[in-house]
Design an enzyme around this catalytic site. Sequence first.
Site, PDB file in Angstrom:
ATOM      1  N   LYS A 245       0.797  -1.236   0.000  1.00  0.00           N
ATOM      2  CA  LYS A 245       0.000   0.000   0.000  1.00  0.00           C
ATOM      3  C   LYS A 245       0.826   1.281   0.000  1.00  0.00           C
ATOM      4  O   LYS A 245       0.362   2.340   0.446  1.00  0.00           O
ATOM      5  CB  LYS A 245      -1.007   0.041   1.176  1.00  0.00           C
ATOM      6  CG  LYS A 245      -1.846  -1.198   1.363  1.00  0.00           C
ATOM      7  CD  LYS A 245      -2.361  -1.807   0.078  1.00  0.00           C
ATOM      8  CE  LYS A 245      -3.390  -0.996  -0.635  1.00  0.00           C
ATOM      9  NZ  LYS A 245      -3.682  -1.604  -1.985  1.00  0.00           N
TER      10      LYS A 245
ATOM     11  N   HIS B   8       7.168  -7.439  -2.140  1.00  0.00           N
ATOM     12  CA  HIS B   8       6.913  -6.851  -0.819  1.00  0.00           C
ATOM     13  C   HIS B   8       7.815  -7.504   0.236  1.00  0.00           C
ATOM     14  O   HIS B   8       7.627  -7.277   1.432  1.00  0.00           O
ATOM     15  CB  HIS B   8       5.464  -7.121  -0.383  1.00  0.00           C
ATOM     16  CG  HIS B   8       4.418  -6.312  -1.106  1.00  0.00           C
ATOM     17  ND1 HIS B   8       4.585  -4.994  -1.450  1.00  0.00           N
ATOM     18  CD2 HIS B   8       3.157  -6.641  -1.490  1.00  0.00           C
ATOM     19  CE1 HIS B   8       3.477  -4.563  -2.037  1.00  0.00           C
ATOM     20  NE2 HIS B   8       2.606  -5.533  -2.083  1.00  0.00           N
TER      21      HIS B   8
ATOM     22  N   SER C 246      -4.915   2.786   4.105  1.00  0.00           N
ATOM     23  CA  SER C 246      -5.072   2.130   2.804  1.00  0.00           C
ATOM     24  C   SER C 246      -5.200   0.610   2.993  1.00  0.00           C
ATOM     25  O   SER C 246      -6.059  -0.046   2.385  1.00  0.00           O
ATOM     26  CB  SER C 246      -3.870   2.484   1.923  1.00  0.00           C
ATOM     27  OG  SER C 246      -3.998   1.948   0.647  1.00  0.00           O
TER      28      SER C 246
HETATM   29  P1  A3P Z   1      -5.128   4.667  -1.217  1.00  0.00           P
HETATM   30  O1  A3P Z   1      -5.733   3.392  -0.723  1.00  0.00           O
HETATM   31  O2  A3P Z   1      -4.704   5.567  -0.089  1.00  0.00           O
HETATM   32  O3  A3P Z   1      -5.975   5.377  -2.205  1.00  0.00           O
HETATM   33  P2  A3P Z   1      -0.047  -0.265  -3.720  1.00  0.00           P
HETATM   34  O4  A3P Z   1       0.000  -0.150  -5.193  1.00  0.00           O
HETATM   35  O5  A3P Z   1       1.302  -0.348  -3.066  1.00  0.00           O
HETATM   36  O6  A3P Z   1      -0.978  -1.335  -3.273  1.00  0.00           O
HETATM   37  O7  A3P Z   1      -0.628   1.120  -3.159  1.00  0.00           O
HETATM   38  C1  A3P Z   1      -1.985   1.442  -3.331  1.00  0.00           C
HETATM   39  C2  A3P Z   1      -2.174   2.915  -3.013  1.00  0.00           C
HETATM   40  O8  A3P Z   1      -1.569   3.703  -4.055  1.00  0.00           O
HETATM   41  C3  A3P Z   1      -3.668   3.288  -2.959  1.00  0.00           C
HETATM   42  O9  A3P Z   1      -3.774   4.298  -1.961  1.00  0.00           O
HETATM   43  C4  A3P Z   1      -3.878   3.821  -4.378  1.00  0.00           C
HETATM   44  O10 A3P Z   1      -4.991   4.672  -4.515  1.00  0.00           O
HETATM   45  C5  A3P Z   1      -2.555   4.592  -4.587  1.00  0.00           C
HETATM   46  N1  A3P Z   1      -2.282   4.856  -6.014  1.00  0.00           N
HETATM   47  C6  A3P Z   1      -2.215   3.958  -7.027  1.00  0.00           C
HETATM   48  N2  A3P Z   1      -1.994   4.583  -8.194  1.00  0.00           N
HETATM   49  C7  A3P Z   1      -1.926   5.915  -7.914  1.00  0.00           C
HETATM   50  C8  A3P Z   1      -1.741   7.087  -8.709  1.00  0.00           C
HETATM   51  N3  A3P Z   1      -1.584   7.036 -10.037  1.00  0.00           N
HETATM   52  N4  A3P Z   1      -1.729   8.289  -8.082  1.00  0.00           N
HETATM   53  C9  A3P Z   1      -1.875   8.366  -6.738  1.00  0.00           C
HETATM   54  N5  A3P Z   1      -2.074   7.292  -5.932  1.00  0.00           N
HETATM   55  C10 A3P Z   1      -2.098   6.078  -6.508  1.00  0.00           C
END
Ligand code: A3P
Length: 287
Positions: free
Chosen positions: A43, A100, A130
């Site tokens: 996340k 991860h 998140s």
């Molecule tokens: P939120 O749940 O706070 O919205 P991961 O890819 O490590 O699982 O992380 C997921 C988080 O990255 C989520 O956060 C998601 O919305 C955010 N995220 C993914 N793509 C993004 C983008 N292009 N711009 C901003 N945040 C992004």
Amino acid sequence: MSSEYIKFEGILFPKGYSIKHLKFCRDEFVVKNTDVIVVTYPKSGTNWVIEIISLIHSKGDTTWVQSIPIFERSPWVEVKASQPLLCKKEQNGPRFYSSHLPIWLFPKSYFQSKAKIIYVMRNPKDVIVSLYHFTKVLKCFETAESVSQMIKMFSQGTVPFGSWFDHTCGWLSLRGNENFLILTYEELLQDLWGNVEKICHFLGTKLKEEEVNLVVKNASFSAMKANKMSNYSILPDEIMDHSQGSMLRKGIAGDWKNHFTVAQSEAFDKLFQERMAELDQRLFPWE
Ligand code: A3P
């Protein structure tokens, strides 16, 4: 809550992970000098950075990101089902993959290689929020009952992939290595253009200004959310419960302020200070 997770070397892993594969991954997986690996605690912006490097690879063109699922463009090294993809991905240019894993469970061969790692960090309070929401969506995670419960488990490290503090301290021990780039989610939000340039420089890829503009445009939250190859909506209901939320949820910094009480925030800050005091606090550019 952690009863259905598996445990390897004291670290919890989501349901369905294989200890045999985790051992293979650490002891036998061969990292190549040309590999580019995105490493994160869950996340923290993993998929965002995968999208950015995919677009850098195709010079801003969207054909690849709109035709191949993100988890095939950059498979997870610790997921057994990704192995055939990792073997297949040897023909065209660098092999991208993601992880991860904490540093002490990462493929040992990496430490003798010239492979490039991009390590992405995010304010752990926003990671908690998140992750809390994502446990309702991703079925291999056990649903957290409340943000309070998630703060407690996260603080104790009784969540998949273990303690954020150990993960972060472990990987940050590589800072300063020329093949190790640290990015933060907050800095990506603040200056995506500058960070795309930084990543290009790290990867040794030269893009024209208009190509950088295309990467920035096509890696935006709205572009990724609308792209079914990047937003995980193609995964079946057995893997993700799409009625409970989505991978691209809010995409902002500071959402923790809507979820933490003042007491929870202060207690977490104290824990952060205790665990991270020895590191340069400029590594953590968030509020
Ligand atoms: P939120 O749940 O706070 O919205 P991961 O890819 O490590 O699982 O992380 C997921 C988080 O990255 C989520 O956060 C998601 O919305 C955010 N995220 C993914 N793509 C993004 C983008 N292009 N711009 C901003 N945040 C992004």
